[in-house]
Motif scaffolding. Structure first.
Motif, PDB file in Angstrom:
ATOM      1  N   ASP B  75      55.200  33.378  32.192  1.00 15.40           N
ATOM      2  CA  ASP B  75      56.547  34.242  32.927  1.00 15.40           C
ATOM      3  C   ASP B  75      56.499  35.464  32.463  1.00 15.40           C
ATOM      4  OD1 ASP B  75      58.032  34.706  35.208  1.00 15.40           O
ATOM      5  OD2 ASP B  75      59.927  34.192  33.671  1.00 15.40           O
ATOM      6  N   HIS B  76      55.372  36.679  32.365  1.00 12.52           N
ATOM      7  CA  HIS B  76      55.532  38.037  32.092  1.00 12.52           C
ATOM      8  C   HIS B  76      55.848  38.908  33.488  1.00 12.52           C
ATOM      9  CE1 HIS B  76      53.715  37.666  28.427  1.00 12.52           C
ATOM     10  NE2 HIS B  76      52.308  36.396  28.223  1.00 12.52           N
ATOM     11  N   TYR B  77      55.898  39.543  33.372  1.00  7.39           N
ATOM     12  CA  TYR B  77      56.330  41.283  33.574  1.00  7.39           C
ATOM     13  C   TYR B  77      55.281  41.644  34.567  1.00  7.39           C
ATOM     14  CZ  TYR B  77      58.669  45.299  36.228  1.00  7.39           C
ATOM     15  OH  TYR B  77      58.475  46.092  38.124  1.00  7.39           O
ATOM     16  N   ILE B  78      55.334  42.045  36.207  1.00  2.78           N
ATOM     17  CA  ILE B  78      54.392  42.146  36.352  1.00  2.78           C
ATOM     18  C   ILE B  78      54.657  43.820  37.541  1.00  2.78           C
ATOM     19  CG2 ILE B  78      52.688  41.880  38.954  1.00  2.78           C
ATOM     20  CD1 ILE B  78      53.269  38.415  38.059  1.00  2.78           C
ATOM     21  N   PRO B  79      53.380  44.291  37.040  1.00  2.00           N
ATOM     22  CA  PRO B  79      54.373  45.931  37.620  1.00  2.00           C
ATOM     23  C   PRO B  79      53.565  46.368  38.629  1.00  2.00           C
ATOM     24  CG  PRO B  79      53.047  46.183  35.035  1.00  2.00           C
ATOM     25  CD  PRO B  79      52.596  44.792  36.183  1.00  2.00           C
ATOM     26  N   ALA B  80      55.138  46.913  39.516  1.00  2.00           N
ATOM     27  CA  ALA B  80      55.331  46.458  41.215  1.00  2.00           C
ATOM     28  C   ALA B  80      53.445  47.963  41.489  1.00  2.00           C
ATOM     29  CB  ALA B  80      56.068  47.674  41.645  1.00  2.00           C
ATOM     30  N   ALA B  81      52.833  47.608  40.867  1.00  2.70           N
ATOM     31  CA  ALA B  81      51.676  48.811  41.186  1.00  2.70           C
ATOM     32  C   ALA B  81      51.039  47.532  41.512  1.00  2.70           C
ATOM     33  CB  ALA B  81      51.959  49.809  40.155  1.00  2.70           C
ATOM     34  N   VAL B  82      50.943  46.430  40.945  1.00  6.35           N
ATOM     35  CA  VAL B  82      49.497  45.679  40.755  1.00  6.35           C
ATOM     36  C   VAL B  82      49.422  45.362  42.472  1.00  6.35           C
ATOM     37  CG1 VAL B  82      48.522  43.608  39.952  1.00  6.35           C
ATOM     38  CG2 VAL B  82      49.842  44.873  38.602  1.00  6.35           C
ATOM     39  N   ASP B  83      51.151  44.793  42.887  1.00  5.70           N
ATOM     40  CA  ASP B  83      50.784  44.333  44.264  1.00  5.70           C
ATOM     41  C   ASP B  83      51.040  45.287  45.308  1.00  5.70           C
ATOM     42  OD1 ASP B  83      51.877  41.445  43.778  1.00  5.70           O
ATOM     43  OD2 ASP B  83      53.991  41.794  42.700  1.00  5.70           O
ATOM     44  N   ALA B  84      51.843  46.165  44.832  1.00  5.09           N
ATOM     45  CA  ALA B  84      50.418  47.082  45.860  1.00  5.09           C
ATOM     46  C   ALA B  84      49.701  47.782  46.556  1.00  5.09           C
ATOM     47  CB  ALA B  84      51.803  48.956  45.767  1.00  5.09           C
ATOM     48  N   LEU B  85      48.582  47.318  45.067  1.00  5.79           N
ATOM     49  CA  LEU B  85      47.214  47.821  44.963  1.00  5.79           C
ATOM     50  C   LEU B  85      46.505  46.625  45.396  1.00  5.79           C
ATOM     51  CD1 LEU B  85      46.922  50.011  42.062  1.00  5.79           C
ATOM     52  CD2 LEU B  85      46.897  51.362  44.863  1.00  5.79           C
ATOM     53  N   ALA B  86      46.429  44.997  45.120  1.00  2.00           N
ATOM     54  CA  ALA B  86      45.923  44.450  45.388  1.00  2.00           C
ATOM     55  C   ALA B  86      45.978  43.963  46.521  1.00  2.00           C
ATOM     56  CB  ALA B  86      46.759  43.113  44.134  1.00  2.00           C
ATOM     57  N   CYS B  87      46.960  44.018  47.248  1.00  2.00           N
ATOM     58  CA  CYS B  87      47.156  43.706  48.816  1.00  2.00           C
ATOM     59  C   CYS B  87      46.224  45.131  49.540  1.00  2.00           C
ATOM     60  CB  CYS B  87      48.584  43.385  49.436  1.00  2.00           C
ATOM     61  SG  CYS B  87      49.053  44.947  49.668  1.00  2.00           S
ATOM     62  N   ARG B  88      45.277  45.309  49.392  1.00  2.00           N
ATOM     63  CA  ARG B  88      45.113  46.375  50.284  1.00  2.00           C
ATOM     64  C   ARG B  88      43.818  45.286  50.723  1.00  2.00           C
ATOM     65  NH1 ARG B  88      45.776  51.746  49.947  1.00  2.00           N
ATOM     66  NH2 ARG B  88      43.514  51.784  51.196  1.00  2.00           N
ATOM     67  N   GLY B  89      43.908  45.257  51.714  1.00  2.00           N
ATOM     68  CA  GLY B  89      42.706  44.849  53.282  1.00  2.00           C
ATOM     69  C   GLY B  89      41.509  45.043  52.565  1.00  2.00           C
ATOM     70  N   GLU B  90      40.722  46.338  52.535  1.00  2.00           N
ATOM     71  CA  GLU B  90      39.672  46.554  51.935  1.00  2.00           C
ATOM     72  C   GLU B  90      39.157  45.342  50.821  1.00  2.00           C
ATOM     73  OE1 GLU B  90      41.955  48.317  51.775  1.00  2.00           O
ATOM     74  OE2 GLU B  90      41.564  50.288  53.164  1.00  2.00           O
ATOM     75  N   PHE B  91      39.972  45.345  49.914  1.00  2.00           N
ATOM     76  CA  PHE B  91      39.951  44.338  48.356  1.00  2.00           C
ATOM     77  C   PHE B  91      39.807  42.616  48.886  1.00  2.00           C
ATOM     78  CE2 PHE B  91      41.399  47.855  45.564  1.00  2.00           C
ATOM     79  CZ  PHE B  91      40.192  48.550  45.251  1.00  2.00           C
ATOM     80  N   THR B  92      41.167  42.524  49.697  1.00  2.00           N
ATOM     81  CA  THR B  92      41.235  41.099  50.119  1.00  2.00           C
ATOM     82  C   THR B  92      40.498  40.720  51.290  1.00  2.00           C
ATOM     83  OG1 THR B  92      43.265  41.631  51.709  1.00  2.00           O
ATOM     84  CG2 THR B  92      43.495  41.255  49.689  1.00  2.00           C
ATOM     85  N   THR B  93      40.386  41.201  52.024  1.00  2.00           N
ATOM     86  CA  THR B  93      39.265  41.177  53.276  1.00  2.00           C
ATOM     87  C   THR B  93      37.664  41.465  53.076  1.00  2.00           C
ATOM     88  OG1 THR B  93      39.533  42.672  54.395  1.00  2.00           O
ATOM     89  CG2 THR B  93      41.522  41.004  54.878  1.00  2.00           C
ATOM     90  N   SER B  94      36.864  41.337  52.021  1.00  2.00           N
ATOM     91  CA  SER B  94      35.898  41.822  51.480  1.00  2.00           C
ATOM     92  C   SER B  94      35.140  40.205  51.017  1.00  2.00           C
ATOM     93  CB  SER B  94      34.691  42.467  50.820  1.00  2.00           C
ATOM     94  OG  SER B  94      36.334  42.525  49.864  1.00  2.00           O
ATOM     95  N   TYR B  95      33.538  40.386  51.117  1.00  2.00           N
ATOM     96  CA  TYR B  95      33.561  38.817  50.214  1.00  2.00           C
ATOM     97  C   TYR B  95      32.487  39.100  49.071  1.00  2.00           C
ATOM     98  CZ  TYR B  95      31.249  34.063  50.433  1.00  2.00           C
ATOM     99  OH  TYR B  95      31.527  32.678  50.968  1.00  2.00           O
ATOM    100  N   THR B  96      32.125  37.723  48.252  1.00  2.00           N
ATOM    101  CA  THR B  96      31.331  38.597  47.175  1.00  2.00           C
ATOM    102  C   THR B  96      30.223  40.184  47.373  1.00  2.00           C
ATOM    103  OG1 THR B  96      31.461  35.951  46.694  1.00  2.00           O
ATOM    104  CG2 THR B  96      29.773  37.768  45.848  1.00  2.00           C
ATOM    105  N   PRO B  97      30.454  41.023  46.805  1.00  2.00           N
ATOM    106  CA  PRO B  97      29.492  41.979  46.681  1.00  2.00           C
ATOM    107  C   PRO B  97      28.139  41.792  47.332  1.00  2.00           C
ATOM    108  CG  PRO B  97      30.534  41.886  44.757  1.00  2.00           C
ATOM    109  CD  PRO B  97      30.802  40.728  45.130  1.00  2.00           C
ATOM    110  N   TYR B  98      27.715  41.071  48.036  1.00  2.00           N
ATOM    111  CA  TYR B  98      25.746  40.662  47.808  1.00  2.00           C
ATOM    112  C   TYR B  98      25.217  42.144  48.749  1.00  2.00           C
ATOM    113  CZ  TYR B  98      27.252  35.795  48.223  1.00  2.00           C
ATOM    114  OH  TYR B  98      27.494  34.701  47.333  1.00  2.00           O
ATOM    115  N   GLN B  99      25.929  43.129  49.455  1.00  2.00           N
ATOM    116  CA  GLN B  99      25.088  44.726  50.174  1.00  2.00           C
ATOM    117  C   GLN B  99      26.331  45.132  49.275  1.00  2.00           C
ATOM    118  OE1 GLN B  99      22.898  44.708  51.669  1.00  2.00           O
ATOM    119  NE2 GLN B  99      23.031  42.498  52.093  1.00  2.00           N
TER     120      GLN B  99
END
Ligand code: PLP
Lengths: 483, 445
Positions: B75-99
């Protein structure tokens, strides 16, 4: 754009931590200490936020563009799923909690999620039981093949090989090999695009442990003989493994469990809309018929007569542990939300519209691109750039040109049995306007392949980089920044 | 509600374009006898209803506990910026970077993540991620078997017991031997390990800190392994690496670990992050995706997936691993976390864990009838012996809002009185004090 380590400024700090509030320090003896600091970057929070925001702008995602990447089912990922997966009661739940004495009582909500999702997947697929532990499709395949191996071992069968159609995804032979089997490819009938049943009859033997099938297969063609294939397999005490990566085509229209399938996996990150995250995480639950249930990995969630749920480990024939806990919980929780929102009618509409969209795009393109298997498709279809290749424009060039049109390219060079393959899967969530724009772009590219091929070969030009030198990457192996 | 965009009128138009008149015709390929025998699901619900239903289930979980429960997941602390950045759709809704041209964001992030892992572990090359710490160790076994052509794996009993079970499952169908070297007084026993090595041994698998939280210097074991042509694999805890001797420094050939502590929530078991790093000499035997830096046609720095000839989509049954989808978004979070805490921050976090653990040990030592096991240096986890059954104590502490640790009897027969207690930077002096006082009060009852 510089790599993050180049932006580092000695002494700069990001996140601030609390002061130490205890009167101790602790001690790690000198011999056990690391010699030098780990050279992590030194940045402010804003530096980091700008860096990752900038990186994100160099990505296509479903949220930004049409993404018809065949076999990957890049449908819209509803935001309510994210909201649900962010609920405190799930996010901050320690996975060892239910393994403590009476601990199951502290995680009843999470167990109910697991139990209900397993039941729903059973009903959707026609299988008897599911495990949610596998963390992706390939992990599901491995789990399934391990169950098959355990089944044969238990019956004293000496089975050595697994038969796999030549159009199958690479994970199929790879998973079978890791489960200890030799693999043998089976040819696809050139005319029908289906597994050649005559050839199968010749290849199947007492050595055959299983046949791995994808239906619809990777050509987007539904194999009407699946029942017969299962009968042939079962005659030799071989089992049918069904790769459920293409389930988006058949929800409410076909259930593997009704057709003699013994073991299968479902890619929740495809059919059930959990976001793929640029490569993962996914979830690849495995379903089995009754005879295979004793071999599923432990633990399993069971419902007691009083309506409460517990973890059960008492399955002496189980293959054991495929995951440290219960699989990618926050991923499959999203899939549960998706199934509940869709409901029965919604899921049927999903497949109907996925298949309609694929056929519509296929009809819009088949006069300008070769269609090696020219028949109605299911949720995806495979074109060949063979005509364009005669002019020196290959499938990859077409893919790159599409990027300049603002579309993510289809899957290229897969399945391996189609030369210059362009595998297109539009999914049900795309509108006619988007599909029309894509068809127009593909047609323009086909035209340019003849009139201005150099322009296509130079694509993409609107992205932050043009085509990278892959040979150099493989030769130099610059895999880690050493500034 | 199916998130379908097209209207009835559009569907009719599209069907007509395909020469069809009904949706059902699209499924003509599926014969009547193959249609579902049942498809008995509830009607779809609104977003609001589903959300409140699942919120209700979430509320039934005891997620508000003060955790001293670890066992590899902390149970470690997670800085708020991690959640804020990691939910960006450009990251979450892309597939494995084949192109690569339209996936430079993901690819550069993987390259940077690989660098972070190399710097943390002291190894030369990292992959893009594996499923979790356990499967990463299983993959390391496969890798060592393939790299050496040998058939025996020796595991130290200090390895997480669940991981050891996973290794048994993963190798059940291969003709290989597994041997386990018992610990002595909670530490890796050189004698026990060395007596199990032979000319068929592919690898020795170690963990540091081990499951009981004990920090060790495995350099001597690695040196001995290398003399016999045996590869050394070390499973590590990334936060501890801020202070503890790295796999690179001890000369390990493969390092693996669970990356959950780097910005990933407890999440009831996942998704987590398996990491793996190795030497340059073994890179081509490593499983999983790898990103590399190169240049584009105009000489601009760019990133691609590389060394793909190892992977299943090219090598099929001869691939180093069957992994395809991995835990990319989790690796991205770990990268964000390490970027935010930075060079000093990670040491501070590790030092806080170390200090608070020392304090917790001191508090436990002061409880009558409780012994703190003396197995060697602790980082953020330690073993205490209670005078009663540890499992039975748990429920009563949970009633006080505290998850006091993991009873070791769960995995080690005969250790029913032992409790494994974990302390992270999130625990305050007050909480640690309350843990000790409550344990004491319950024991006195
Ligand atoms: C047909 C097929 N089978 C199996 C897989 C493997 O699934 P995963 O990537 O989730 O491991 C995929 C996805 O890439 C696929 O398309």
């Amino acid at each position: 754009m510089p790599v993050i380590f180049e932006k580092s400024v000695p002494g700069r700090r990001g996140v601030r931590l609390p002061e130490c509030d205890v009167p101790c320090k602790g001690d790690i003896p000198e011999a056990c200490r690391r010699g030098r600091d780990a050279e992590l970057c030194e940045l402010s929070e804003l530096d980091v936020v700008r860096h990752f925001t900038e990186l994100s702008r160099r990505n296509f995602g479903i949220d930004t563009a049409f993404y018809p990447l065949g076999s990957c089912t890049m449908k819209y990922n509803p935001k309510v799923n994210e909201a649900v997966a962010g609920l405190d009661g799930f996010v901050n739940l320690h996975p060892f909690l239910p393994q403590l004495d009476r601990g199951g009582m502290f995680t009843q909500g999470a167990f109910q999620v697991m139990y209900e999702l397993e039941r729903l997947l059973c009903e959707i697929s026609g299988m008897t039981a599911f495990t949610l532990h596998p963390m992706a499709g390939a992990h599901g395949e491995l789990t399934g093949m391990m169950c098959i191996a355990a089944y044969h071992r238990d019956r004293g069968n000496r089975k050595t090989e697994v038969l796999i159609p030549d159009e199958a995804h690479g994970t199929n032979p790879s998973s079978a090999a890791i489960a200890g089997y030799r693999t043998r490819p089976m040819p696809t009938d050139r005319r029908s695009g289906m597994l050649d049943v005559g050839e199968l009859e010749k290849l199947v033997s007492e050595e055959t442990a299983a046949i791995m099938l994808t239906n619809p297969n990777t050509l987007g063609i539904f194999n009407t003989h699946i029942h017969r294939i299962a009968e042939i397999a079962h005659r030799h005490d071989a089992l049918i493994y069904y790769d459920g990566a293409n389930l988006n085509a058949v929800l409410g229209k076909f259930r593997p469990g009704d057709a003699g399938v013994d073991v299968m996996h479902i890619n929740l990150h495809k059919t059930f809309s959990t976001p793929h995250g640029g490569g993962g995480p996914g979830a690849g639950p495995v379903g089995v018929r009754e005879t295979l249930e004793p071999y599923l990995p432990i633990s399993r969630v069971v419902k007691r007569r009083d309506g409460t749920y517990v973890l059960n480990y008492q399955y002496p024939k189980s293959i054991g542990y495929m995951a440290p806990f219960y699989g990618n919980f926050l991923v499959y929780l999203r899939a549960l939300a998706y199934i509940l929102v869709n409901g029965k009618q919604g899921l049927v509409e999903v497949s109907e519209n996925a298949v309609l969209n694929a056929n519509y795009v296929m009809h819009g393109l088949k006069d300008v691109y070769a269609l090696p298997y020219d028949r109605p498709c299911m949720h995806e279809f495979v074109l060949s750039a063979s005509r364009q290749a005669e002019n020196g424009i290959r499938a990859m060039d077409i893919a790159k040109a599409l990027i300049d049109c603002g579309f993510h390219p289809p899957t290229v060079y897969f399945p391996l049995i189609v030369k210059e393959a362009l595998m297109i899967e539009p999914t049900e969530t795309e509108s006619k306007e988007t599909l029309d724009a894509f068809i127009r772009a593909m047609r323009e590219i086909a035209e340019k392949a003849e009139t201005a091929p150099d322009e296509i070969r130079a694509a993409p030009q609107k992205t932050s980089v043009s085509r990278p030198d892959e040979a150099k990457a493989a030769r130099e192996m610059d895999l880690c920044y050493r500034g | 509600m199916s998130y379908v965009a097209n209207t009835e009128a559009q569907r009719k138009e599209m069907l007509a374009a395909c020469g069809l008149s009904s949706m059902e015709e699209l499924f003509a390929a599926i014969p009547e006898e193959l249609r579902p025998k049942s498809f008995d699901l509830l009607a779809g619900k609104s977003e609001l209803e589903v959300r409140s239903y699942l919120s209700g289930l979430a509320r039934r979980n005891y997620s508000h506990l003060v955790y001293f429960l670890g066992g590899g997941i902390y149970d470690h602390y997670i800085p708020a910026a991690v959640d804020a950045l990691a939910c960006r759709g450009e990251f979450t809704t892309s597939y494995t970077p084949y192109q690569p041209e339209c996936s430079q964001g993901t690819l550069q992030a993987i390259y940077e993540y690989q660098t972070q892992i190399c710097r943390l572990t002291g190894m030369e090359a990292s992959n893009a991620s594996l499923y979790d710490g356990g499967s990463a160790l299983c993959e390391a076994c496969h890798m060592a078997l393939a790299a050496t052509g040998r058939s025996r794996i020796v595991m130290d009993s200090g390895i997480n017991p669940v991981y050891r079970q996973m290794i048994r499952t993963y190798t059940a169908n291969l003709s290989i031997e597994l041997a386990e070297a018992p610990l002595v007084l909670g530490q890796s026993s050189r004698d026990n390990l060395f007596s199990l090595l032979n000319g068929e041994t592919a690898a020795v698998i170690l963990q540091n800190p081990n499951f009981f939280g004990v920090v060790d210097d495995h350099s001597d074991i690695v040196a001995h392994c290398h003399e016999m042509g045996v590869l050394a694999v070390q499973s590590v805890y990334p936060i501890a690496l801020a202070l503890v001797k790295t796999p690179g420094e001890i000369g390990a050939d493969i390092a693996t670990g669970e990356g959950q502590s780097l910005g990933l929530p407890l999440g009831f078991g996942g998704p987590y992050l398996g990491f793996m790093a190795t030497t340059r000499g073994l890179v081509r035997k490593m499983p999983g995706r790898v990103a590399g830096r190169t240049v584009d046609r105009n000489g601009r720095e760019s990133f691609v997936l590389t060394l793909q000839a190892r992977e299943q989509h090219i090598r099929r049954e001869k691939a180093t691993s069957n992994i395809c989808t991995n835990q990319a978004l989790c690796a991205l979070r770990a990268h964000m976390y390490l970027s935010l805490v930075g060079r000093e921050g990670i040491k501070e976090i590790a030092n806080l864990c170390l200090a608070k653990t020392a304090y917790a040990m001191e508090r436990f030592r002061a409880i009558p009838g409780v012994e703190v096991a003396d197995c060697g240096p602790a980082f953020n986890e330690f073993v205490v012996r209670l005078s009663v059954d540890a499992a039975g104590l748990i429920g009563r502490l949970i009633d006080h809002g505290i998850a006091p640790g993991l009873p070791l009897g769960r995995f080690y027969p005969g250790m029913n009185e032992y409790l494994l207690v974990a302390v992270t930077e999130k625990r305050t002096k007050f909480e640690i004090g309350r843990l000790a006082e409550t344990v004491e009060a319950v024991l006195c009852q």
